[in-house]
Each structure stands twice: as structure tokens, then as C-alpha cells.
Design a protein around this motif. Structure first.
Motif, short mmCIF file in Angstrom:
data_model
loop_
_atom_site.label_atom_id
_atom_site.label_comp_id
_atom_site.label_asym_id
_atom_site.label_seq_id
_atom_site.Cartn_x
_atom_site.Cartn_y
_atom_site.Cartn_z
N ALA A 280 -6.67 -15.90 21.30
CA ALA A 280 -6.05 -14.56 22.34
C ALA A 280 -6.43 -13.31 21.44
CB ALA A 280 -4.78 -14.90 22.65
N THR A 281 -6.00 -13.12 20.20
CA THR A 281 -5.87 -11.78 19.47
C THR A 281 -7.25 -11.21 19.44
OG1 THR A 281 -4.08 -12.54 18.18
CG2 THR A 281 -5.41 -10.64 17.44
N PRO A 282 -8.23 -11.91 19.15
CA PRO A 282 -9.46 -11.11 19.17
C PRO A 282 -10.14 -10.97 20.65
CG PRO A 282 -9.85 -13.45 18.69
CD PRO A 282 -8.53 -13.06 18.46
N ILE A 283 -9.99 -11.78 21.51
CA ILE A 283 -10.14 -11.31 22.92
C ILE A 283 -9.55 -9.96 23.42
CG2 ILE A 283 -10.34 -12.44 25.33
CD1 ILE A 283 -10.84 -14.90 24.30
N SER A 284 -8.02 -9.92 23.04
CA SER A 284 -7.31 -8.92 23.58
C SER A 284 -7.86 -7.47 22.84
CB SER A 284 -6.04 -9.11 23.12
OG SER A 284 -5.38 -10.11 23.79
N LEU A 285 -8.44 -7.60 21.55
CA LEU A 285 -9.11 -6.45 20.87
C LEU A 285 -10.33 -6.23 21.48
CD1 LEU A 285 -7.82 -7.34 17.25
CD2 LEU A 285 -6.80 -5.87 18.45
N LEU A 286 -11.00 -7.10 21.60
CA LEU A 286 -12.34 -7.05 22.46
C LEU A 286 -11.96 -6.43 23.62
CD1 LEU A 286 -14.40 -9.94 21.36
CD2 LEU A 286 -14.50 -7.70 20.64
N TYR A 287 -11.16 -6.65 24.59
CA TYR A 287 -10.72 -5.95 25.77
C TYR A 287 -10.39 -4.36 25.68
CZ TYR A 287 -8.03 -4.66 29.86
OH TYR A 287 -7.71 -4.08 30.72
N LEU A 288 -9.57 -4.30 24.82
CA LEU A 288 -9.27 -2.69 24.24
C LEU A 288 -10.40 -2.17 23.89
CD1 LEU A 288 -6.11 -3.21 22.39
CD2 LEU A 288 -6.40 -2.53 24.70
N ALA A 289 -11.38 -2.58 23.37
CA ALA A 289 -12.69 -1.97 22.93
C ALA A 289 -13.57 -1.73 24.08
CB ALA A 289 -13.62 -2.84 21.71
N ALA A 290 -13.57 -2.71 24.91
CA ALA A 290 -14.30 -2.42 26.42
C ALA A 290 -13.76 -1.34 27.08
CB ALA A 290 -14.26 -3.75 27.18
N CYS A 291 -12.42 -1.30 26.94
CA CYS A 291 -11.67 -0.01 27.72
C CYS A 291 -12.14 1.17 27.00
CB CYS A 291 -10.36 -0.18 27.80
SG CYS A 291 -9.54 -1.70 28.89
N ALA A 292 -12.30 1.41 25.92
CA ALA A 292 -12.59 2.59 25.27
C ALA A 292 -14.07 3.04 25.51
CB ALA A 292 -12.44 2.43 23.75
N ILE A 293 -14.93 1.97 25.42
CA ILE A 293 -16.33 2.26 25.83
C ILE A 293 -16.69 2.75 27.24
CG2 ILE A 293 -18.65 1.13 26.05
CD1 ILE A 293 -17.82 -0.71 23.73
N ALA A 294 -15.81 2.11 28.18
CA ALA A 294 -15.75 2.51 29.45
C ALA A 294 -15.30 4.07 29.64
CB ALA A 294 -15.09 1.54 30.51
N LEU B 158 -4.67 -22.93 27.47
CA LEU B 158 -5.61 -23.81 28.13
C LEU B 158 -6.85 -24.23 27.46
CD1 LEU B 158 -4.93 -22.74 31.80
CD2 LEU B 158 -4.02 -24.67 30.77
N ALA B 159 -7.48 -23.28 26.70
CA ALA B 159 -8.56 -23.50 26.13
C ALA B 159 -8.38 -24.25 24.80
CB ALA B 159 -9.45 -22.01 25.94
N THR B 160 -7.50 -24.13 24.19
CA THR B 160 -7.23 -24.87 22.86
C THR B 160 -6.32 -26.36 23.23
OG1 THR B 160 -5.17 -23.48 22.68
CG2 THR B 160 -7.11 -22.82 21.54
N PRO B 161 -7.10 -27.34 22.80
CA PRO B 161 -6.29 -28.67 23.21
C PRO B 161 -5.26 -29.06 22.46
CG PRO B 161 -8.42 -28.88 21.76
CD PRO B 161 -8.30 -27.58 21.88
N SER B 162 -4.88 -28.36 21.49
CA SER B 162 -3.61 -28.62 20.65
C SER B 162 -2.49 -27.86 20.99
CB SER B 162 -4.11 -28.48 19.21
OG SER B 162 -4.23 -27.06 18.97
N THR B 163 -1.24 -28.24 20.59
CA THR B 163 -0.19 -27.29 21.04
C THR B 163 0.35 -26.39 19.96
OG1 THR B 163 1.26 -29.28 20.05
CG2 THR B 163 0.81 -29.63 22.48
N ASP B 164 -0.72 -26.21 18.81
CA ASP B 164 -0.58 -25.38 17.70
C ASP B 164 -0.50 -23.92 18.03
OD1 ASP B 164 0.14 -24.36 15.34
OD2 ASP B 164 -2.07 -24.47 14.86
N PRO B 165 0.66 -23.25 18.05
CA PRO B 165 0.41 -21.75 18.61
C PRO B 165 -0.56 -20.92 17.61
CG PRO B 165 2.38 -22.03 17.40
CD PRO B 165 2.03 -23.49 17.61
N LEU B 166 -0.76 -21.44 16.44
CA LEU B 166 -1.90 -20.62 15.72
C LEU B 166 -3.35 -20.46 16.28
CD1 LEU B 166 -2.60 -19.14 12.96
CD2 LEU B 166 -3.01 -21.34 12.10
#
Length: 292
Positions: free
Chosen positions: A234-248, A220-228
């Protein structure tokens, strides 16, 4: 002005707090005005940097004549549009460039009322939040050329696409804010964990729903239909979520090992106990009334 200790700040009157707020605001506004004036000297370079992702037509090239690689005519509407654009770009660049200064003024105003551990963790959040936001903004700028090319590819072959610079800057600003704020997700999760609101185990149990929510948000945040573009968000946010889980997880293990709770695990941040023991009342004093 040096940051006052917490016990000195507690004795400040309302007028002194208001004067402190006024001084901090004047310093923050002065820093923004100074950086805005400096940015105005280079506004043409700044505008060129911002509109560089636009697929503009080369001089003499006919817009819409090259199929999928079609371009658009970069335009400004109105006689005052160049002046308005220069002011908007200069002020935006001034606010961004002066962010360390006005963030410090905000911190200096709030810091005297915080405990030592709260100050330490707040500085940590600021130190982590600013680079994460700038990283998200850089990712947004990196994906802008692909986004613009995909969007302009919907132009019919027999039409010419006019690309107003103001509209593109509004789109770029929204993307920068959305990408930058989305990169603050791990900071928010770690803050909630340090405050004892959520545990690392609960955060780990959310991983399926979080990955689905991150993918939907990126789409929804990216206005284009390009999956790239979606994957780049999505990829860096997912990695940052995993990093937050590790810190917690590390923080929860530390609490279990030391037997501490609350923000920072320190006793000086916990509420003090209230003594409800009833104390005996003193005997009333005799009051003699003299008669006139």
C-alpha cells in the motif's frame, strides 16, 4: 527492419500489413525461444531462487515440532513433475528476459500509425511502465518469505505440512502479477490526464477514496494476515499515486500556460475542422442520342 514513416505506412496494403505483422511475430517468438533455451540451461538455479522463500525443513528436522517457527516439506508430486516444473520455469524466465525485444517488436508495428507526440509519450510510458512492473515484482518476491511463514504458522502442531512446489510457484506468480500491475496505477492516471479524461484537481479530490481503495486492495492482494505485507504494497502505491497527481498538475499548468489541449498539447493531434459550406453544382452536360 526500420520503422517506416507514418505517410508510408498509410499507403501499405492489407497484405503488406499482414506480412509486417508476421515478421514482427516471428522475431518476437524467436527471441522468446532463444531466451527460453538459455534459461533451461540454468533451470535448477532458477527453481532454487524461486523456492528460496519457502520455509523448508532442514535435513533431519521434524516438521511441525518447533511451534511458531514450524517448517514444511518441499515436495514434487508425480514422476513427470520435475520435467513439467523445469519447462514452466524456463518458459516464464524466457518470456520475462525477452520482454524488451518483443515489446520493441510490438512498438515497431504500432509506431508508424502514430503522430510524433504520440510516439514520444508512448515511449515514455513504456520506459516508465517496465521499471515500475519490475519494482512491483521485486516487492512481491521480498514479501514472499513473510507471507509463507505466516501462512504455514496455521499448521497444527501434530501435522506435517507438504509444500508442493507447483502450488507455491502459482501463488508466487499471482503475487508478482498483482504487485506488478498495481504499480502501473500512476502510468494509467497520467495517460488519462494527457488524454484530457481527468484533471489534476479531480485526481487530488479523490485522495481519501483512493487511499482507502489502495489499503483495501493491498489487504485483499496479500494472502497473509500480516500487516507488514499489506503496508509494503500500500505504501509505494500511495506514493506513486501522489507522484501521478504531481505530474498531472504540471501538465495542466503547462496546458493553461500554452493554451493547448489534447494529448501532448499539439495541434497535429487534434481533429481537423470540417468545411460544411455548400458548393454550387456544375451545369449538366448535354447528351446527344444518335438514332439508328
Amino acid at each position: 527492419m526500420p520503422i517506416q514513416p507514418a505517410h508510408d505506412a498509410a499507403r501499405m496494403s492489407l497484405g503488406e500489413h499482414l506480412r509486417e505483422l508476421r515478421n514482427r511475430l516471428l522475431k518476437a517468438v524467436g527471441a522468446i525461444l532463444f531466451t527460453t533455451v538459455v534459461a533451461a540451461l540454468f533451470y535448477k538455479q532458477l527453481i532454487g531462487f524461486l523456492i528460496d522463500p519457502l520455509p523448508g525443513c532442514a535435513p533431519g528436522q521434524q516438521a511441525g515440532a518447533d511451534g511458531a517457527g514450524r517448517c514444511g516439506v518441499i515436495s514434487l508430486n508425480g514422476l513427470l513433475s520435475p520435467v513439467t516444473l523445469a519447462l514452466k520455469v524456463s518458459v516464464t524466465a524466457g518470456v520475462v528476459a525477452a520482454s524488451p525485444l518483443w515489446l520493441y517488436q510490438l512498438w515497431a508495428f504500432v509506431a508508424p500509425g502514430l503522430h510524433r507526440n504520440e510516439k514520444k509519450y508512448t515511449l515514455t510510458f513504456l520506459g516508465a511502465g517496465i521499471p515500475l512492473f519490475l519494482t512491483g515484482a521485486a516487492v512481491a518476491y521480498w514479501t514472499l518469505p513473510t507471507t509463507a511463514q505466516v501462512l504455514i504458522s496455521f499448521t497444527p502442531d501434530n501435522a506435517t505440512n507438504l509444500l508442493p512446489v507447483d502450488d507455491f510457484l502459482d501463488l508466487a506468480t499471482r503475487m508478482v502479477l498483482v504487485f506488478g500491475l498495481s504499480f502501473e496505477l500512476p502510468v494509467l492516471l497520467v495517460l488519462l490526464n494527457l488524454g484530457g479524461v481527468i484533471s489534476a484537481r479531480r485526481m487530488a479530490d479523490w485522495w481519501r477514496g483512493m487511499f482507502m481503495a489502495i489499503a483495501a486492495f493491498a489487504a485483499l492482494a496479500t494472502p497473509s494476515t500480516d500487516p507488514l505485507s499489506m503496508l509494503l504494497l500500500a505504501t509505494p502505491i500511495s506514493l506513486l499515486y501522489l507522484a501521478a497527481c504531481a505530474i498531472a498538475w504540471y501538465n495542466d499548468r503547462r496546458r493553461q500556460r500554452t493554451g493547448t489541449t489534447g494529448p501532448g498539447g499539439s495541434a497535429d493531434t487534434e481533429a481537423s475542422s470540417i468545411d460544411l459550406t455548400q458548393a454550387p453544382l456544375d451545369a449538366p452536360d448535354d447528351i446527344s442520342v444518335s438514332r439508328c
